[in-house]
Design a protein around this motif. Sequence first.
Motif, PDB file in Angstrom:
ATOM      1  N   TYR A   1    -105.192 -15.994  60.815  1.00  0.00           N
ATOM      2  CA  TYR A   1    -104.771 -15.052  59.779  1.00  0.00           C
ATOM      3  C   TYR A   1    -104.824 -13.590  60.214  1.00  0.00           C
ATOM      4  CZ  TYR A   1    -105.085 -18.938  56.422  1.00  0.00           C
ATOM      5  OH  TYR A   1    -104.916 -20.120  55.748  1.00  0.00           O
ATOM      6  N   ASP A   2    -105.235 -13.323  61.427  1.00  0.00           N
ATOM      7  CA  ASP A   2    -105.463 -11.936  61.843  1.00  0.00           C
ATOM      8  C   ASP A   2    -104.234 -11.050  61.654  1.00  0.00           C
ATOM      9  OD1 ASP A   2    -107.101 -13.946  63.496  1.00  0.00           O
ATOM     10  OD2 ASP A   2    -108.250 -12.100  63.743  1.00  0.00           O
ATOM     11  N   GLU A   3    -103.080 -11.511  62.086  1.00  0.00           N
ATOM     12  CA  GLU A   3    -101.866 -10.711  61.941  1.00  0.00           C
ATOM     13  C   GLU A   3    -101.264 -10.830  60.551  1.00  0.00           C
ATOM     14  OE1 GLU A   3    -100.910  -8.556  64.195  1.00  0.00           O
ATOM     15  OE2 GLU A   3    -102.649  -9.181  65.386  1.00  0.00           O
ATOM     16  N   LEU A   4    -101.427 -11.981  59.928  1.00  0.00           N
ATOM     17  CA  LEU A   4    -100.865 -12.190  58.592  1.00  0.00           C
ATOM     18  C   LEU A   4    -101.487 -11.251  57.564  1.00  0.00           C
ATOM     19  CD1 LEU A   4    -100.626 -16.085  58.544  1.00  0.00           C
ATOM     20  CD2 LEU A   4     -98.706 -14.485  58.458  1.00  0.00           C
ATOM     21  N   VAL A   5    -102.796 -11.012  57.689  1.00  0.00           N
ATOM     22  CA  VAL A   5    -103.416 -10.120  56.704  1.00  0.00           C
ATOM     23  C   VAL A   5    -102.908  -8.691  56.855  1.00  0.00           C
ATOM     24  CG1 VAL A   5    -105.462 -11.561  56.447  1.00  0.00           C
ATOM     25  CG2 VAL A   5    -105.469  -9.707  58.132  1.00  0.00           C
TER      26      VAL A   5
END
Length: 431
Positions: free
Chosen positions: A54-58
């Motif tokens: 989720y690092d980039e999605l958040v």
Amino acid sequence: MSVMRRRNRLVALAAASALVLGVAACGSDDGDSGSSAGGKPDKLVIETVGEFGYDELVKQYEKQSGIKIELRKTAQLNEYRPKIVRSLATGKGIADVVALEEGVLNEFKLNPTNWADLTPLVADHSKEYLPWKWELGKSGDGRLIGLPTDVGSLAVCYRSDLFKAAGLPTEREAVTALWPDWDKFIETGKKYRTATGKGMLDSVTTAASAISMQAGGDIFYDAEDNLIADKSPAVKTAWDTALKMVDANITAKTATWSPEWSAGFKQGTFAATFCPSWMLGIVRDNSGPENKGKWDVAGVPGGVGNWGGSWLAVPERGKHKAEAAKLAEFLTNASSQVAAFKLKGPLPTNLEALKNAEFQAYTDPYFNDAPTGKIFGGSVESIKPIHLGPKHQAVKEQAMEPALRAYENGEASAKAAWEQFTKDAVTQGAF
């Protein structure tokens, strides 16, 4: 082992739940997210165990929503579960979105009032996911408490450079052909030990987990949630095969999730581990950039298997349930599941994501350009749903695995290890 009836456990759970809710009612909700003047939260907090990708999605969600997103990660499930229980009971540090791993989902479903019913908060996505995955996100009273994230399709991650040094094949198709079944896997491990003096496999417990998950259906509990740890065919098969691996001396005896295990990926302590799709990110992170291209992905002995998977839930006591549900909805949609898979490996359960051409064609540069979309995605339809009882994770991590490690380390005979497991399973499986 005595069989504990589900009715008795539910009575005990009800009493415990009343206590928890009583404490919660007296506590203060001092979660980390605040509100802006207009009612929209300034920040939402996501709580996960392991790597969800989720690092980039958040960051993407922050830009489109204007809401700051804090992503909190806990490495190990045995640390994560107590953390979630405490936050639910006290209201302190409670996250807005909480990942519920399958090993603890059923336990939390027995007290569904801790979780918001997502049905009125999100659109109807019931036809968009693997049907059995969607249904497992519901509690017994019909509440939708979790949106599906991933499923743990099985493979074997192996170090091609270490296989080459041992005189074994290195190409993934040839490696897969080495072990059509578990006996052949053991034979390969013996060859590796003879050539290198080291254990090929990281730990006996990763093998036991993989084998038990392959069976599908019941593991430690039957369909009525009676504890059957000493009678389960899946457990007995996993146990007997794990002991054969120890007897053949093919493991490196590194306790899973220990510092020695984490360091072993980088140091070449072992050359293989059983690798559900979500494990790719863990292998990558533990091995470091210097080992890029040395790891590869091969098929698992005995065909497919389902080890792991999670759902995203919203605590009932969360301050911003509607906004939290929107965030969970975003993180579990088709495009987000493909992006998460590419970053850290969690295998999509969204049907559109599984058919996505980018997903199907994806090759992982860290794992020697292995076609991980094809390897993991191709097995999804063959995965058998499994039934994990309310205290599955406790029985697995606090009863079965310590007993297997005792045998692996020469601290207990096979008979004593089994007796230790069955005794501890009663304690860990009770409410």
